[in-house]
Motif scaffolding. Structure first.
Motif, PDB file in Angstrom:
ATOM      1  N   LYS A   3       0.852  -1.196   0.000  1.00 52.39           N
ATOM      2  CA  LYS A   3       0.000   0.000   0.000  1.00 52.39           C
ATOM      3  C   LYS A   3       0.883   1.239   0.000  1.00 52.39           C
ATOM      4  N   ILE A   4       0.332   2.323  -0.536  1.00 50.18           N
ATOM      5  CA  ILE A   4       1.014   3.617  -0.541  1.00 50.18           C
ATOM      6  C   ILE A   4       0.058   4.685  -0.033  1.00 50.18           C
ATOM      7  N   SER A   5       0.611   5.811   0.378  1.00 51.27           N
ATOM      8  CA  SER A   5      -0.184   6.960   0.806  1.00 51.27           C
ATOM      9  C   SER A   5      -0.407   7.867  -0.397  1.00 51.27           C
ATOM     10  N   ALA A   6      -1.676   8.127  -0.713  1.00 53.19           N
ATOM     11  CA  ALA A   6      -2.019   8.919  -1.890  1.00 53.19           C
ATOM     12  C   ALA A   6      -3.126   9.910  -1.538  1.00 53.19           C
ATOM     13  N   LEU A   7      -3.413  10.808  -2.459  1.00 53.96           N
ATOM     14  CA  LEU A   7      -4.544  11.718  -2.331  1.00 53.96           C
ATOM     15  C   LEU A   7      -5.628  11.279  -3.298  1.00 53.96           C
ATOM     16  N   VAL A   8      -6.826  11.072  -2.780  1.00 53.77           N
ATOM     17  CA  VAL A   8      -7.954  10.677  -3.603  1.00 53.77           C
ATOM     18  C   VAL A   8      -8.860  11.889  -3.751  1.00 53.77           C
ATOM     19  N   LEU A   9      -9.261  12.177  -4.984  1.00 56.09           N
ATOM     20  CA  LEU A   9     -10.113  13.333  -5.247  1.00 56.09           C
ATOM     21  C   LEU A   9     -11.347  12.877  -6.013  1.00 56.09           C
ATOM     22  N   LYS A  10     -12.480  12.958  -5.346  1.00 53.47           N
ATOM     23  CA  LYS A  10     -13.764  12.611  -5.954  1.00 53.47           C
ATOM     24  C   LYS A  10     -14.436  13.900  -6.427  1.00 53.47           C
ATOM     25  N   TYR A  77     -12.771  13.294 -15.740  1.00 52.05           N
ATOM     26  CA  TYR A  77     -14.082  12.914 -15.224  1.00 52.05           C
ATOM     27  C   TYR A  77     -13.928  11.778 -14.211  1.00 52.05           C
ATOM     28  N   SER A  78     -14.850  11.710 -13.285  1.00 54.97           N
ATOM     29  CA  SER A  78     -14.905  10.657 -12.281  1.00 54.97           C
ATOM     30  C   SER A  78     -13.761  10.819 -11.276  1.00 54.97           C
ATOM     31  N   ASP A  79     -13.417   9.770 -10.562  1.00 56.87           N
ATOM     32  CA  ASP A  79     -12.466   9.854  -9.454  1.00 56.87           C
ATOM     33  C   ASP A  79     -11.018   9.864  -9.931  1.00 56.87           C
ATOM     34  N   ALA A  80     -10.130  10.416  -9.093  1.00 57.47           N
ATOM     35  CA  ALA A  80      -8.709  10.479  -9.423  1.00 57.47           C
ATOM     36  C   ALA A  80      -7.885  10.174  -8.179  1.00 57.47           C
ATOM     37  N   VAL A  81      -6.738   9.535  -8.391  1.00 54.08           N
ATOM     38  CA  VAL A  81      -5.810   9.226  -7.313  1.00 54.08           C
ATOM     39  C   VAL A  81      -4.462   9.838  -7.685  1.00 54.08           C
ATOM     40  N   PHE A  82      -3.923  10.698  -6.810  1.00 56.51           N
ATOM     41  CA  PHE A  82      -2.605  11.290  -7.005  1.00 56.51           C
ATOM     42  C   PHE A  82      -1.591  10.495  -6.196  1.00 56.51           C
TER      43      PHE A  82
END
Length: 116
Positions: A3-10, A77-82
């Motif tokens: 697992k990694i630490s990320a930013l999720v943007l909905k 569009y839709s969700d994104a993970v940085f």
């Protein structure tokens, strides 16, 4: 599974720091469809749904400042993970990278602005 630490943007929501799988296929549960990775700057990537269409909720529009001009690069569009990217693949964003991603949205939640 690593697992990694990320930013999720909905769409229409604020960033959430989350622990996500360390591979694009594992991130599929966050973005849906077929994950696609787009390289931004400073070793940061955004993983999104390649199959997302204009019928899905608009997440944000990507702009790039080139000298004194700002150009639209596209809509996501839709969700994104940085996440970050290294020779080993996807890695955790460090504190400075998380702040950098948030700074890209300086003109509002729906406008990501990259400097050249």
């Amino acid at each position: 599974m690593a697992k990694i630490s990320a930013l999720v943007l909905k769409p229409e929501r604020d960033f959430q720091a989350k622990s996500v799988p360390a591979d694009p296929q594992g991130i599929q549960k966050f973005v849906g469809g077929s994950p696609i990775m787009t390289r931004l700057t400073d070793g940061i990537v955004v993983v999104s749904n390649e199959n997302a269409t204009e019928e899905d909720p608009l997440n944000f529009t990507i702009f790039q400042r080139h000298h004194d001009h700002v150009h639209e690069l596209g809509k996501l569009y839709s969700d994104a993970v940085f996440a970050a990217e290294s020779d080993q693949g996807l890695t955790s964003l460090d504190k400075d990278q998380k702040q950098l991603v948030k700074n890209w949205f300086q003109f509002g939640r729906d406008k990501l602005l990259l400097d050249e």
